[in-house]
Motif scaffolding. Structure first.
Motif, PDB file in Angstrom:
ATOM      1  N   TYR A   1      -4.872  -7.856  -8.970  1.00 44.80           N
ATOM      2  CA  TYR A   1      -4.046  -7.391  -7.867  1.00 44.80           C
ATOM      3  C   TYR A   1      -4.240  -5.880  -7.688  1.00 44.80           C
ATOM      4  O   TYR A   1      -4.334  -5.129  -8.666  1.00 44.80           O
ATOM      5  N   VAL A   2      -4.287  -5.456  -6.428  1.00 43.03           N
ATOM      6  CA  VAL A   2      -4.608  -4.065  -6.104  1.00 43.03           C
ATOM      7  C   VAL A   2      -3.673  -3.567  -5.004  1.00 43.03           C
ATOM      8  O   VAL A   2      -3.362  -4.299  -4.055  1.00 43.03           O
ATOM      9  N   GLN A   3      -3.196  -2.316  -5.146  1.00 46.39           N
ATOM     10  CA  GLN A   3      -2.497  -1.671  -4.040  1.00 46.39           C
ATOM     11  C   GLN A   3      -2.757  -0.173  -4.065  1.00 46.39           C
ATOM     12  O   GLN A   3      -3.135   0.385  -5.099  1.00 46.39           O
ATOM     13  N   TRP A   4      -2.566   0.444  -2.896  1.00 51.27           N
ATOM     14  CA  TRP A   4      -2.858   1.861  -2.728  1.00 51.27           C
ATOM     15  C   TRP A   4      -1.592   2.632  -2.386  1.00 51.27           C
ATOM     16  O   TRP A   4      -0.637   2.078  -1.829  1.00 51.27           O
ATOM     17  N   ARG A   5      -1.591   3.924  -2.714  1.00 47.80           N
ATOM     18  CA  ARG A   5      -0.503   4.821  -2.322  1.00 47.80           C
ATOM     19  C   ARG A   5      -1.077   6.055  -1.667  1.00 47.80           C
ATOM     20  O   ARG A   5      -2.124   6.569  -2.099  1.00 47.80           O
ATOM     21  N   ASP A   6      -0.436   6.524  -0.609  1.00 56.14           N
ATOM     22  CA  ASP A   6      -0.902   7.747   0.042  1.00 56.14           C
ATOM     23  C   ASP A   6      -0.205   8.968  -0.547  1.00 56.14           C
ATOM     24  O   ASP A   6       0.673   8.858  -1.407  1.00 56.14           O
ATOM     25  N   VAL A   7      -0.588  10.157  -0.077  1.00 51.05           N
ATOM     26  CA  VAL A   7      -0.046  11.401  -0.617  1.00 51.05           C
ATOM     27  C   VAL A   7       1.461  11.476  -0.382  1.00 51.05           C
ATOM     28  O   VAL A   7       2.214  11.984  -1.218  1.00 51.05           O
ATOM     29  N   ALA A   8       1.924  10.918   0.749  1.00 47.55           N
ATOM     30  CA  ALA A   8       3.345  10.965   1.086  1.00 47.55           C
ATOM     31  C   ALA A   8       4.195  10.050   0.220  1.00 47.55           C
ATOM     32  O   ALA A   8       5.424  10.159   0.224  1.00 47.55           O
ATOM     33  N   GLY A   9       3.571   9.122  -0.523  1.00 46.48           N
ATOM     34  CA  GLY A   9       4.316   8.237  -1.411  1.00 46.48           C
ATOM     35  C   GLY A   9       4.480   6.817  -0.915  1.00 46.48           C
ATOM     36  O   GLY A   9       5.179   6.023  -1.546  1.00 46.48           O
ATOM     37  N   ASN A  10       3.844   6.471   0.212  1.00 41.82           N
ATOM     38  CA  ASN A  10       3.945   5.118   0.761  1.00 41.82           C
ATOM     39  C   ASN A  10       2.973   4.177   0.057  1.00 41.82           C
ATOM     40  O   ASN A  10       1.783   4.489  -0.060  1.00 41.82           O
ATOM     41  N   TRP A  11       3.492   3.026  -0.403  1.00 43.52           N
ATOM     42  CA  TRP A  11       2.656   2.031  -1.069  1.00 43.52           C
ATOM     43  C   TRP A  11       2.209   0.967  -0.080  1.00 43.52           C
ATOM     44  O   TRP A  11       2.979   0.528   0.778  1.00 43.52           O
ATOM     45  N   SER A  12       0.974   0.518  -0.225  1.00 46.51           N
ATOM     46  CA  SER A  12       0.437  -0.554   0.620  1.00 46.51           C
ATOM     47  C   SER A  12       0.943  -1.910   0.162  1.00 46.51           C
ATOM     48  O   SER A  12       1.548  -2.046  -0.905  1.00 46.51           O
TER      49      SER A  12
END
Length: 302
Positions: free
Chosen positions: A257-268
């Motif tokens: 399982y994989v997910q990403w987070r942006d600099v602002a803190g939002n998780w995919s």
């Protein structure tokens, strides 16, 4: 005597840490005459153990501590994983290495400010009404521009509330002998799945910052629970056997399982890759996202 941050937000020692230092300065100096200098570099230490803030080792035997610029620190954490100390507001990575040719292999802890720590410390300067911040040194970010995005978010010149997205696919180059082989229509691997990762935060987003991987789908606050976090990268070898990320020696159908987070803190949203694990070599439990260097790369000598 202990590994830790170059610029901790807070510490357990009275009078140390940025917050206490700024408070002491404000007791005698007007805030508009203070600029808070923040480091775009960290420090790597030889330590007696893998736990955070472990005792440091004798530099004569195990090598001295080293300054590591932000760009190089991120590249080390891409290999050995990223942890975060909320009290010090500092990222860190732990791994085993021989920091010099004559040095024995030992635990190394690398502490550095990433987008989360830097943004928190910029907010401290804003909240206290300081004249501004300074950065030592411009250029230490190398080819990694995300600190500028963190600065823009902290200053309020940009906002980002939209979650990123991404795709993860299996890369068969780890074991060419298995390329094209399938069991029950699933590609065959042997204990490790090499993934090609393509995050997307859009042209108006704050940019991809982290990727998190796990062998379990369990979530807490929208984040994979038993996972390992790395600074965003394009390729990653994920162990199917490491219990620290929910792995086991089970053969057969497995899911990463994989997910990403942006600099602002939002998780995919969570994505997944299914494989058939033919044979899973046993590994020791790791005290960090990856206690050993990833199989496909050699870590820098920090």
């Amino acid at each position: 005597t202990r590994a830790g941050s170059t610029a901790p937000l807070d510490t357990g020692d009275a009078g140390f840490g940025l917050r206490a230092t700024v408070a002491a300065a404000l007791a005698t100096i007007a805030p508009d005459r203070i600029i808070l200098g923040l480091p775009w570099y960290g420090r790597a230490w030889s330590t007696a153990g893998s736990a955070a803030h472990a005792l440091t080792q004798d530099p004569g035997t195990f090598g001295p501590s080293q300054t590591v610029e932000y760009g190089a620190a991120v590249e080390q954490a891409q290999l050995t994983g990223r942890l975060y100390d909320e009290t010090e507001a500092t990222a860190w990575s732990v791994y085993q290495a021989a920091p010099c040719h004559a040095c024995p292999v030992t635990w190394r802890q690398l502490w550095y400010d990433d987008v989360d720590g830097f943004r928190t410390k910029v907010r401290l300067a804003l909240d206290q009404g300081l004249r501004g911040i300074g950065i030592w040194a411009l250029g230490d970010d190398g080819t990694h521009p995300e600190l500028w995005s963190a600065l823009s978010l902290a200053l309020g010149t940009t906002t980002d509330s939209k979650a990123p997205s991404g795709t993860a696919t299996l890369d068969t180059s780890l074991d060419p002998a298995l390329a094209g082989k399938k069991e029950q229509a699933l590609p065959v691997v042997q204990g490790v799945a090499r993934l090609t990762l393509k995050p997307d935060d859009g042209s108006a987003g704050s940019g991809p910052a982290f990727v998190r991987v796990s062998n379990l789908a369990d979530l807490a606050d929208g984040q994979l629970v038993s996972g390992a976090t790395y600074p965003s990268l394009s390729s990653l070898d994920v162990s199917l056997t490491d219990p620290a990320i929910g792995g086991s020696a089970d053969t057969g159908k497995r899911t990463v399982y994989v997910q990403w987070r942006d600099v602002a803190g939002n998780w995919s949203e969570v994505g997944s890759v299914q494989v058939w694990n033919k044979r899973a070599p046993a590994v020791s439990p790791s005290p960090s996202p990856s206690a050993e260097p990833l199989p496909s790369v050699t870590p820098p000598p920090y």
